[in-house]
Write a protein that holds these residues in place. Structure first.
Motif, PDB file in Angstrom:
ATOM      1  N   VAL A  94       0.849  -1.196   0.000  1.00 44.65           N
ATOM      2  CA  VAL A  94       0.000   0.000   0.000  1.00 44.65           C
ATOM      3  C   VAL A  94       0.883   1.244   0.000  1.00 44.65           C
ATOM      4  N   PHE A  95       1.964   1.212   0.754  1.00 45.55           N
ATOM      5  CA  PHE A  95       2.906   2.325   0.779  1.00 45.55           C
ATOM      6  C   PHE A  95       3.445   2.587  -0.628  1.00 45.55           C
ATOM      7  N   ASP A  96       3.873   1.529  -1.301  1.00 46.61           N
ATOM      8  CA  ASP A  96       4.404   1.679  -2.665  1.00 46.61           C
ATOM      9  C   ASP A  96       3.346   2.234  -3.615  1.00 46.61           C
ATOM     10  N   TYR A  97       2.112   1.792  -3.454  1.00 43.24           N
ATOM     11  CA  TYR A  97       1.021   2.319  -4.289  1.00 43.24           C
ATOM     12  C   TYR A  97       0.882   3.830  -4.079  1.00 43.24           C
ATOM     13  N   LEU A  98       0.876   4.253  -2.836  1.00 46.62           N
ATOM     14  CA  LEU A  98       0.735   5.677  -2.525  1.00 46.62           C
ATOM     15  C   LEU A  98       1.865   6.494  -3.146  1.00 46.62           C
ATOM     16  N   SER A 109      -1.567  19.616  -1.069  1.00 43.87           N
ATOM     17  CA  SER A 109      -1.441  19.224   0.341  1.00 43.87           C
ATOM     18  C   SER A 109      -1.381  17.701   0.492  1.00 43.87           C
ATOM     19  N   ILE A 110      -2.101  16.984  -0.359  1.00 43.48           N
ATOM     20  CA  ILE A 110      -2.088  15.517  -0.293  1.00 43.48           C
ATOM     21  C   ILE A 110      -0.785  14.981  -0.888  1.00 43.48           C
ATOM     22  N   ARG A 111      -0.322  15.590  -1.979  1.00 49.20           N
ATOM     23  CA  ARG A 111       0.976  15.201  -2.548  1.00 49.20           C
ATOM     24  C   ARG A 111       2.085  15.397  -1.515  1.00 49.20           C
ATOM     25  N   ALA A 117       5.684  11.206   3.951  1.00 52.00           N
ATOM     26  CA  ALA A 117       5.697   9.802   4.373  1.00 52.00           C
ATOM     27  C   ALA A 117       6.800   9.039   3.644  1.00 52.00           C
ATOM     28  N   GLU A 118       6.942   9.311   2.354  1.00 50.83           N
ATOM     29  CA  GLU A 118       7.996   8.657   1.582  1.00 50.83           C
ATOM     30  C   GLU A 118       9.373   9.024   2.144  1.00 50.83           C
ATOM     31  N   ASP A 119       9.594  10.298   2.405  1.00 53.39           N
ATOM     32  CA  ASP A 119      10.881  10.750   2.941  1.00 53.39           C
ATOM     33  C   ASP A 119      11.207  10.084   4.274  1.00 53.39           C
TER      34      ASP A 119
END
Length: 136
Positions: A94-98, A109-111, A117-119
């Motif tokens: 799910v993380f990779d999908y996001l 704001s969502i990007r 979260a990625e960082d």
């Protein structure tokens, strides 16, 4: 609604939590995936994190399927809740999908939320307790 997972003890063992995860999915999988349901799942995810154990694989699969069906990348609150759950449960798929979907998100704001979260978690999402191995 059955159990209010916010009322559970903060210190549960992983095997105890498994039963609550199963109860959650049995109750919520066929219902609309809304913020209130995600908040209930977050309560379980938060407690799972505190066990320092990975989630049972069959429960992780149910969690991934649930979160993917709840995905709404136009809602800041839902995306934020999903990210919190994903981080606490170490749900790499799910993380990779996001992360991959980030560029298609129209709201800055969502990007930014996904980028943060990625960082923070990209290097540890599949082994969140790696740093703790030295202490165990």
């Amino acid at each position: 609604m059955g159990i209010d997972f916010r009322t559970l003890s903060d210190s549960l063992e992983a095997n105890e939590l498994e039963e609550y995860f199963v109860s959650f999915f049995d109750e919520y999988e066929s219902k609309p995936k809304n913020l209130e349901a995600l908040k209930q799942l977050h309560e379980l995810a938060y407690r799972q994190w505190d066990t320092y154990e990975k989630l049972d694989e069959s429960i992780a699969e149910r969690a991934e399927a649930y979160l993917m069906s709840a995905m709404n990348l136009s809602s800041y609150d839902i995306t934020d809740s999903i990210i919190s759950i994903v981080e606490n449960l170490s749900l790499k798929n799910v993380f990779d999908y996001l992360v991959k979907a980030k560029e298609r998100v129209s709201a800055p704001s969502i990007r930014k939320l996904i980028q943060e979260a990625e960082d923070e978690y990209a290097d540890t999402i599949d082994d969140p307790y790696g740093d703790f191995d030295d202490f165990l």
